[in-house]
Motif scaffolding. Structure first.
Motif, PDB file in Angstrom:
ATOM      1  N   LEU A  78       0.843  -1.192   0.000  1.00 54.34           N
ATOM      2  CA  LEU A  78       0.000   0.000   0.000  1.00 54.34           C
ATOM      3  C   LEU A  78       0.878   1.243   0.000  1.00 54.34           C
ATOM      4  CD1 LEU A  78      -2.658  -1.088   2.660  1.00 54.34           C
ATOM      5  CD2 LEU A  78      -3.058  -0.791   0.202  1.00 54.34           C
ATOM      6  N   ALA A  79       0.488   2.223  -0.786  1.00 53.13           N
ATOM      7  CA  ALA A  79       1.215   3.492  -0.799  1.00 53.13           C
ATOM      8  C   ALA A  79       0.808   4.324   0.417  1.00 53.13           C
ATOM      9  CB  ALA A  79       0.914   4.248  -2.089  1.00 53.13           C
ATOM     10  N   THR A  80       1.782   4.935   1.085  1.00 54.76           N
ATOM     11  CA  THR A  80       1.515   5.710   2.296  1.00 54.76           C
ATOM     12  C   THR A  80       2.139   7.095   2.183  1.00 54.76           C
ATOM     13  OG1 THR A  80       3.500   4.807   3.361  1.00 54.76           O
ATOM     14  CG2 THR A  80       1.407   3.665   3.759  1.00 54.76           C
ATOM     15  N   ALA A  81       1.625   8.002   3.005  1.00 57.34           N
ATOM     16  CA  ALA A  81       2.174   9.347   3.140  1.00 57.34           C
ATOM     17  C   ALA A  81       2.668   9.513   4.565  1.00 57.34           C
ATOM     18  CB  ALA A  81       1.123  10.395   2.812  1.00 57.34           C
ATOM     19  N   ALA A  82       3.837  10.152   4.705  1.00 56.12           N
ATOM     20  CA  ALA A  82       4.440  10.324   6.025  1.00 56.12           C
ATOM     21  C   ALA A  82       3.543  11.175   6.906  1.00 56.12           C
ATOM     22  CB  ALA A  82       5.817  10.958   5.886  1.00 56.12           C
ATOM     23  N   PRO A  83       3.563  10.929   8.216  1.00 57.24           N
ATOM     24  CA  PRO A  83       2.721  11.733   9.120  1.00 57.24           C
ATOM     25  C   PRO A  83       3.150  13.184   9.128  1.00 57.24           C
ATOM     26  CG  PRO A  83       4.218  10.328  10.367  1.00 57.24           C
ATOM     27  CD  PRO A  83       4.329   9.904   8.947  1.00 57.24           C
ATOM     28  N   ALA A  84       2.161  14.087   9.155  1.00 57.29           N
ATOM     29  CA  ALA A  84       2.439  15.522   9.165  1.00 57.29           C
ATOM     30  C   ALA A  84       2.809  15.974  10.561  1.00 57.29           C
ATOM     31  CB  ALA A  84       1.216  16.292   8.672  1.00 57.29           C
ATOM     32  N   ALA A  85       3.623  17.019  10.623  1.00 56.25           N
ATOM     33  CA  ALA A  85       4.036  17.545  11.925  1.00 56.25           C
ATOM     34  C   ALA A  85       2.841  18.182  12.614  1.00 56.25           C
ATOM     35  CB  ALA A  85       5.141  18.576  11.740  1.00 56.25           C
ATOM     36  N   PRO A  86       2.720  18.015  13.918  1.00 55.04           N
ATOM     37  CA  PRO A  86       1.573  18.593  14.624  1.00 55.04           C
ATOM     38  C   PRO A  86       1.617  20.104  14.583  1.00 55.04           C
ATOM     39  CG  PRO A  86       3.193  17.730  16.181  1.00 55.04           C
ATOM     40  CD  PRO A  86       3.633  17.302  14.835  1.00 55.04           C
ATOM     41  N   GLY A  87       0.459  20.747  14.530  1.00 52.13           N
ATOM     42  CA  GLY A  87       0.361  22.195  14.501  1.00 52.13           C
ATOM     43  C   GLY A  87       0.156  22.745  13.123  1.00 52.13           C
ATOM     44  N   GLY A  88       0.737  22.154  12.127  1.00 52.63           N
ATOM     45  CA  GLY A  88       0.566  22.573  10.755  1.00 52.63           C
ATOM     46  C   GLY A  88       1.261  23.884  10.484  1.00 52.63           C
TER      47      GLY A  88
END
Length: 368
Positions: A103-113
């Motif tokens: 499955l293709a995944t995207a890295a988790p985004a940093a909190p707060g944006g």
């Protein structure tokens, strides 16, 4: 020989084609399911699927979540509800298929944006450094406070979920496609255990070459078997025909007419060759063979052989045998030859006919 080789070749081809057809439906048959796996990032305990991933390969999907030695939770809800529950927590998003097993995944985004840019502030004069304050005397040193142990987000019990499954080490959920935007959230309750999710879709697999391959292979095998049987039968009948050819009737060459000569006299030679002219003359001199008709092409016997011993010429009286019109009392009957009187048309020794003048010496006849 050619028929036998062709039959063997067709039989081999038939077996090969049938074998390939069976292999296409067994050994080379594609899997009935499509399974792909994804793992959360090292700094997160949450996995979430994007809208459209659950029904990517089929309308029915099985979600299997795994976490080594920890409690794992699988929660199904609408995409907006899942995103609202996750909030600013780091989460690995599943975006689709990278290949048939991943499955293709995207890295988790940093909190707060990201934050909005602001204008730089005007510089100010530095303030004078303040004198360090003297520490207040204390009776004893205070112990440092213990940091709280890190905890993972626990999605259990939320009213945002349509369906929820939890288990120790593994948890499984099955879902049929519905209208709307749907997502699955996988969470591990142990921060040290990274969760893994596997999506499995059923697949419809066809075998289009099985039936045509089997039919073609059987046809080739049947044709080859027929050719082999014909070749075997021909090989068996050839020696029988060769052995029967020695007793076939012999037809002489050079003699007018297609009539066969009949049984070959003893000493005339092999039965598989025509008679020579000399043998034909000797056969004519001997006369007709008892029990066999002389060929019409040979004609009636003539010459001295016609009056030889044991040979009776039609129209010639035999000695001691009365004939029709012959008196038995010694008196001649009119029209009947008497002793010493030649009969017209009767061959005499030497081939001369009595009562008929011939060139050369005078014939014996009645005196005038």
């Amino acid at each position: 020989m050619l028929k036998r080789a062709l039959g063997a070749l067709l039989c081999v081809l038939g077996l090969v084609v049938a074998g390939l057809a069976v292999a296409s439906a067994t050994v080379w048959r594609a899997s009935d399911t499509l399974s792909a796996t994804a793992t959360a990032g090292s700094d997160g305990t949450l996995l979430m699927t994007d809208p459209g991933v659950l029904d990517l390969a089929a309308d029915e999907v099985t979600v299997l979540a795994e976490a080594d030695g920890a409690t794992v939770v699988v929660a199904l809800g609408r995409t907006a509800d899942v995103e609202a529950w996750v909030g600013q927590d780091p989460v690995t998003r599943v975006t689709g298929l990278a290949d048939r097993t991943t499955l293709a995944t995207a890295a988790p985004a940093a909190p707060g944006g990201p934050t909005e840019e602001t204008a730089p502030a005007e510089p100010t004069e530095p303030a004078e450094p303040a004198e360090p304050a003297e520490p207040a005397p204390t009776d004893g040193a205070e112990a440092p406070a213990e940091e709280p142990a890190p905890t993972a987000a626990d999605p259990r019990g939320s009213d945002l979920w349509v369906e929820e499954v939890a288990g120790e080490g593994t948890a499984e959920l099955r879902w049929d496609a519905e209208d709307g935007r749907w997502s699955v959230l996988v969470a591990s309750l142990d921060p040290a255990a990274t969760p893994t999710v596997t999506l499995t879709w059923p697949q419809t697999v066809t075998t289009p070459w099985l039936v045509p391959g089997l039919v073609l292979g059987l046809v080739l095998l049947l044709v080859g078997a027929i050719l082999l049987l014909l070749a075997l039968r021909s090989a068996r009948t050839r020696p029988a025909a060769a052995s029967a050819g020695g007793s076939a009737p012999v037809v002489t060459a050079g003699v007018p007419g297609p009539a066969p000569v009949g049984p070959v006299p003893a000493g005339a030679g092999p039965a598989d060759r025509p008679l020579t002219r000399r043998e034909l003359r000797e056969l004519q001199a001997r006369g007709p063979v008892p029990g066999a008709d002389a060929p019409a092409s040979l004609g009636a016997p003539s010459g001295p052989a016609a009056s030889g011993p044991g040979t009776r010429v039609p129209g010639t009286p035999t000695s001691g045998t009365p004939t029709a019109g012959t008196a038995t009392s010694g008196k001649p009957t009119p029209g009947t030859p008497t002793a010493g009187m030649p009969t017209p048309g009767t061959p005499a020794p030497g081939g001369a006919t009595r009562g008929a003048p011939t060139p050369g010496p005078a014939t014996a006849g009645p005196r005038s």
